[in-house]
Enzyme design. Structure first.
Site, PDB file in Angstrom:
ATOM      1  CB  ALA A 112      -0.910   0.013   1.231  1.00 56.33           C
ATOM      2  CD  GLU A 149      -6.115 -13.137  -3.691  1.00 57.55           C
ATOM      3  OE1 GLU A 149      -6.218 -14.352  -3.891  1.00 57.55           O
ATOM      4  OE2 GLU A 149      -6.531 -12.565  -2.673  1.00 57.55           O
ATOM      5  CG  ASN A 158      -5.145  -2.437  -7.345  1.00 60.89           C
ATOM      6  OD1 ASN A 158      -4.343  -1.584  -7.675  1.00 60.89           O
ATOM      7  ND2 ASN A 158      -5.327  -2.795  -6.078  1.00 60.89           N
ATOM      8  CE1 TYR A 172       2.346  -5.667  -7.412  1.00 62.74           C
ATOM      9  CE2 TYR A 172       0.025  -5.955  -7.877  1.00 62.74           C
ATOM     10  CZ  TYR A 172       1.035  -5.596  -7.017  1.00 62.74           C
ATOM     11  OH  TYR A 172       0.733  -5.170  -5.744  1.00 62.74           O
TER      12      TYR A 172
END
Length: 152
Positions: A75, A108, A113, A119
């Site tokens: 985060a 995950e 998102n 990623y």
């Protein structure tokens, strides 16, 4: 400048505040303080705190079991986004996982998102999908994607 440091139980209030600001409540992604405390007590779990210009900016929580690592949470404060904090945390998790003997790193992420772009750019490959995994406000369901990266 982004500085990374190891975190611990004393940082629970800090990561709770970052999660509250970073994770939109309607998606049901944030963990409770008790969930974080419970996972942090497990062997192989580590927390990394990112500081940007001396201010807490984000964190990553990861774990390793045998030769597989998992990014549990990542985060960044919304006011600190687009400044390399998440990328620095992810590089750290990759390096720490590899150094600890992991050959695969899993994560995950909720469908839609924006982190998926990061990623994909950093060698993760989508390997699965969990339908209606996240439960948000009002019971709304959201899919989760699973990604993996070979660390060899």
């Amino acid at each position: 400048m982004i500085d990374l440091r190891p975190g611990g139980v004393a940082d629970l209030m800090l990561i709770d505040g970052i999660m509250s600001a970073a994770f939109e409540p309607r998606y049901g992604e944030a963990w409770t303080r008790n969930q974080c405390l419970g996972i942090m007590a497990m062997p192989g779990v580590w927390l990394t705190i990112a500081m940007l210009d001396g201010v807490p900016a984000g964190f990553a929580m990861s774990r390793i079991v045998a030769d597989e690592a998992e990014l549990l949470l990542l985060a960044t404060l919304p006011t600190m986004r687009r400044r390399g904090v998440a990328a620095a945390l992810l590089r750290s998790v990759v390096a720490d996982s590899s150094a600890a003997g992991a050959i695969t790193l899993h994560l995950e992420v909720r469908e839609g998102n924006e982190a998926i772009k990061l990623y994909n750019r950093t060698g993760f490959v989508k390997v699965g999908e969990r339908r209606n995994y996240y439960r948000g406000v009002g019971g709304q369901a959201y899919n989760a994607f699973t990604y993996s990266r070979d660390l060899r």
